[in-house]
Scaffold this motif. Structure first.
Motif, PDB file in Angstrom:
ATOM      1  N   ARG A 104     -33.936 -26.473 -17.522  1.00 56.33           N
ATOM      2  CA  ARG A 104     -33.351 -27.976 -17.952  1.00 56.33           C
ATOM      3  C   ARG A 104     -33.234 -28.779 -16.828  1.00 56.33           C
ATOM      4  NH1 ARG A 104     -31.453 -30.660 -22.948  1.00 56.33           N
ATOM      5  NH2 ARG A 104     -29.659 -29.913 -22.273  1.00 56.33           N
ATOM      6  N   SER A 105     -32.712 -29.452 -15.788  1.00 58.47           N
ATOM      7  CA  SER A 105     -31.253 -29.558 -14.378  1.00 58.47           C
ATOM      8  C   SER A 105     -31.420 -31.210 -14.847  1.00 58.47           C
ATOM      9  CB  SER A 105     -32.659 -29.229 -12.746  1.00 58.47           C
ATOM     10  OG  SER A 105     -31.267 -29.786 -12.334  1.00 58.47           O
ATOM     11  N   THR A 106     -29.875 -32.013 -14.632  1.00 58.86           N
ATOM     12  CA  THR A 106     -29.908 -33.089 -15.144  1.00 58.86           C
ATOM     13  C   THR A 106     -29.065 -33.495 -13.963  1.00 58.86           C
ATOM     14  OG1 THR A 106     -27.805 -32.835 -16.681  1.00 58.86           O
ATOM     15  CG2 THR A 106     -30.267 -33.210 -17.279  1.00 58.86           C
ATOM     16  N   GLU A 107     -29.058 -34.721 -14.043  1.00 58.45           N
ATOM     17  CA  GLU A 107     -27.834 -35.110 -12.302  1.00 58.45           C
ATOM     18  C   GLU A 107     -26.873 -35.328 -13.160  1.00 58.45           C
ATOM     19  OE1 GLU A 107     -29.266 -38.742 -11.234  1.00 58.45           O
ATOM     20  OE2 GLU A 107     -31.187 -38.242 -10.077  1.00 58.45           O
ATOM     21  N   ASP A 108     -26.708 -35.526 -14.673  1.00 53.94           N
ATOM     22  CA  ASP A 108     -25.033 -36.180 -14.907  1.00 53.94           C
ATOM     23  C   ASP A 108     -24.685 -35.516 -16.247  1.00 53.94           C
ATOM     24  OD1 ASP A 108     -24.748 -38.026 -12.924  1.00 53.94           O
ATOM     25  OD2 ASP A 108     -25.562 -38.997 -14.111  1.00 53.94           O
ATOM     26  N   PHE A 109     -25.440 -34.310 -16.864  1.00 49.78           N
ATOM     27  CA  PHE A 109     -25.320 -34.281 -17.270  1.00 49.78           C
ATOM     28  C   PHE A 109     -25.782 -32.185 -18.234  1.00 49.78           C
ATOM     29  CE2 PHE A 109     -26.169 -37.800 -19.444  1.00 49.78           C
ATOM     30  CZ  PHE A 109     -25.682 -38.583 -20.153  1.00 49.78           C
ATOM     31  N   ASN A 110     -25.642 -31.460 -19.136  1.00 49.07           N
ATOM     32  CA  ASN A 110     -25.738 -29.774 -19.501  1.00 49.07           C
ATOM     33  C   ASN A 110     -26.771 -29.596 -18.704  1.00 49.07           C
ATOM     34  OD1 ASN A 110     -24.285 -27.769 -19.631  1.00 49.07           O
ATOM     35  ND2 ASN A 110     -24.489 -28.407 -21.861  1.00 49.07           N
ATOM     36  N   SER A 111     -26.982 -28.985 -17.762  1.00 46.70           N
ATOM     37  CA  SER A 111     -28.284 -28.644 -17.655  1.00 46.70           C
ATOM     38  C   SER A 111     -27.821 -26.881 -17.885  1.00 46.70           C
ATOM     39  CB  SER A 111     -28.788 -28.338 -15.544  1.00 46.70           C
ATOM     40  OG  SER A 111     -28.296 -29.383 -15.299  1.00 46.70           O
ATOM     41  N   SER A 112     -29.733 -26.547 -18.573  1.00 48.65           N
ATOM     42  CA  SER A 112     -30.071 -24.937 -18.731  1.00 48.65           C
ATOM     43  C   SER A 112     -30.857 -24.215 -18.358  1.00 48.65           C
ATOM     44  CB  SER A 112     -29.782 -25.499 -21.199  1.00 48.65           C
ATOM     45  OG  SER A 112     -31.012 -26.435 -20.583  1.00 48.65           O
ATOM     46  N   LYS A 113     -30.855 -22.951 -19.091  1.00 51.91           N
ATOM     47  CA  LYS A 113     -31.749 -22.157 -18.524  1.00 51.91           C
ATOM     48  C   LYS A 113     -32.416 -21.908 -19.828  1.00 51.91           C
ATOM     49  CE  LYS A 113     -30.587 -21.811 -13.298  1.00 51.91           C
ATOM     50  NZ  LYS A 113     -30.381 -20.490 -12.564  1.00 51.91           N
ATOM     51  N   ASP A 114     -33.655 -21.080 -20.339  1.00 51.39           N
ATOM     52  CA  ASP A 114     -33.891 -20.745 -21.987  1.00 51.39           C
ATOM     53  C   ASP A 114     -34.690 -19.626 -21.440  1.00 51.39           C
ATOM     54  OD1 ASP A 114     -32.320 -21.668 -23.921  1.00 51.39           O
ATOM     55  OD2 ASP A 114     -32.552 -23.834 -23.337  1.00 51.39           O
ATOM     56  N   SER A 115     -34.219 -18.044 -21.753  1.00 53.83           N
ATOM     57  CA  SER A 115     -35.450 -16.574 -21.330  1.00 53.83           C
ATOM     58  C   SER A 115     -35.457 -16.860 -22.685  1.00 53.83           C
ATOM     59  CB  SER A 115     -35.105 -16.039 -20.214  1.00 53.83           C
ATOM     60  OG  SER A 115     -34.700 -16.405 -18.965  1.00 53.83           O
ATOM     61  N   THR A 116     -36.785 -16.526 -22.861  1.00 52.29           N
ATOM     62  CA  THR A 116     -37.776 -15.651 -24.201  1.00 52.29           C
ATOM     63  C   THR A 116     -38.691 -14.728 -24.444  1.00 52.29           C
ATOM     64  OG1 THR A 116     -38.812 -17.448 -24.681  1.00 52.29           O
ATOM     65  CG2 THR A 116     -36.908 -18.112 -25.800  1.00 52.29           C
ATOM     66  N   ILE A 117     -38.686 -13.796 -25.784  1.00 54.00           N
ATOM     67  CA  ILE A 117     -40.017 -13.102 -25.819  1.00 54.00           C
ATOM     68  C   ILE A 117     -40.288 -13.034 -27.369  1.00 54.00           C
ATOM     69  CG2 ILE A 117     -38.150 -11.047 -26.107  1.00 54.00           C
ATOM     70  CD1 ILE A 117     -40.083  -9.367 -24.625  1.00 54.00           C
ATOM     71  N   THR A 118     -40.929 -13.186 -27.488  1.00 53.90           N
ATOM     72  CA  THR A 118     -41.413 -13.198 -28.534  1.00 53.90           C
ATOM     73  C   THR A 118     -42.393 -12.006 -29.422  1.00 53.90           C
ATOM     74  OG1 THR A 118     -40.841 -15.308 -28.952  1.00 53.90           O
ATOM     75  CG2 THR A 118     -42.398 -14.820 -30.683  1.00 53.90           C
ATOM     76  N   GLU A 119     -42.242 -10.989 -30.246  1.00 49.82           N
ATOM     77  CA  GLU A 119     -44.052 -10.191 -31.157  1.00 49.82           C
ATOM     78  C   GLU A 119     -44.281 -11.121 -31.883  1.00 49.82           C
ATOM     79  OE1 GLU A 119     -45.179  -7.975 -29.435  1.00 49.82           O
ATOM     80  OE2 GLU A 119     -43.271  -7.754 -27.697  1.00 49.82           O
TER      81      GLU A 119
END
Length: 316
Positions: A104-119
């Motif tokens: 998630r990339s935003t201009e004026d707020f916090n950007s984030s990257k989430d990586s998940t693995i689920t079994e």
């Protein structure tokens, strides 16, 4: 007033792939908002081989919309990559492995990257009852604030007691650890549930509820959200469809840094009502009503809004 023009394209690529693209343009009469061009793209593929089922997907959205959390019109781009491999050991036992990466990339707020693995390990008791035990692990990196890891053990139940009733429910416990900032681990019971009831072919009633934690648009914060929705859909006079739903959500903002004090809490309620019909076999028209109320203990985020409008669509 708010006016949106959208054009969607759905294409099947061979026997294993599908592509869905929708661009739209939104016009605001209020000078406090800026007209925006939004778009969404989804590419999905899947295949089977003996006892294996494989699926992959790539999504992209670019939107500039007013958001309750930020209290203003917010521009963001989101990218999602997902893949899964399911193996059926027997008619009753199946193991699912899912991988995901969301940006998630935003201009004026916090950007984030989430990586998940689920079994997920499924055991199907019958055609009407399916259960699973799940274990998920994730890593979140943010542009402002401490990165974090989390584990999510959970159990799930899918039950269809009759042809008119269906139930899907899950319950779990998330442990989220922050890699800097000195804040202690955040422990949250999580759940999700959806109940559907179809007393007649022309009537359906749906109830749902969920609770979870996600990275916030604000630096050094996460949000814990608990929400519910009640919805009804009814066909009228053979050609008209009435839909109504009422939803509520409680959002708590929690600091991920021991030196930052955060106490914002919001409660949001939304009522939607629509009446639609189909004409010329390919065209649809809907009359819409929406009322939204958000209360917050943080000044500047409380509001009430009412919208009345219509939607016109045509499928080629």
């Amino acid at each position: 007033s708010v006016n949106t023009i959208a054009f969607g394209v759905l294409a099947t690529l061979g026997t294993h792939w599908s592509l869905d693209y929708t661009p739209s343009k939104t016009f605001y009469s209020n000078s406090a908002f800026t007209d925006s061009f939004n778009q969404s793209l989804s590419l999905l593929g899947g295949t089977t081989f003996e006892k294996w089922t494989f699926q992959v997907g790539q999504t992209y959205t670019s939107m500039t919309t007013p958001r309750i959390e930020t209290g203003r019109q917010t521009s963001e781009d989101t990218y999602g990559t997902n893949a899964s491999a399911d193996y059926r050991f027997t008619d009753r036992i199946q193991l699912d492995t899912s991988l995901g990466h969301q940006v998630r990339s935003t201009e004026d707020f916090n950007s984030s990257k989430d990586s998940t693995i689920t079994e997920r390990l499924h055991y199907q008791f019958s055609e009407r009852v399916d259960t699973s035990v799940n274990l998920g692990y994730g890593y979140s990196s943010v542009s402002s604030g401490p990165d974090m890891t989390y584990t999510r053990p959970a159990v799930e139940l899918d039950w269809k007691p009759t042809d008119k009733v269906s139930l899907s429910a899950n319950a779990g416990y998330e442990i989220r650890k922050f890699r800097s900032g000195g804040a202690g681990s955040l422990k949250t019971p999580t759940f999700g549930a959806a109940l559907g009831y179809r007393p007649f072919t022309t009537t359906s009633v749906n109830l749902s509820a969920d609770r979870g934690v996600s990275t916030s648009y604000f630096s050094n914060q996460v949000t814990r959200d608990t929400g519910w929705t009640v919805g009804v859909r009814q066909r009228l006079l053979q050609h008209y469809y009435l839909s109504a739903d009422y939803s509520g959500q409680k959002s708590s903002y929690i600091s991920t840094n021991s030196s930052l004090s955060v106490g914002r809490a919001d409660r949001n309620y939304t009522f939607n009502l629509s009446l639609s019909t189909i004409f010329f076999q390919r065209a649809t028209v809907s009359v819409l009503y929406q009322n939204t109320h958000n209360s917050s203990n943080d000044a500047g985020f409380g509001f009430t809004s009412t919208m009345v409008g219509f939607d016109l669509g045509y499928r080629f």
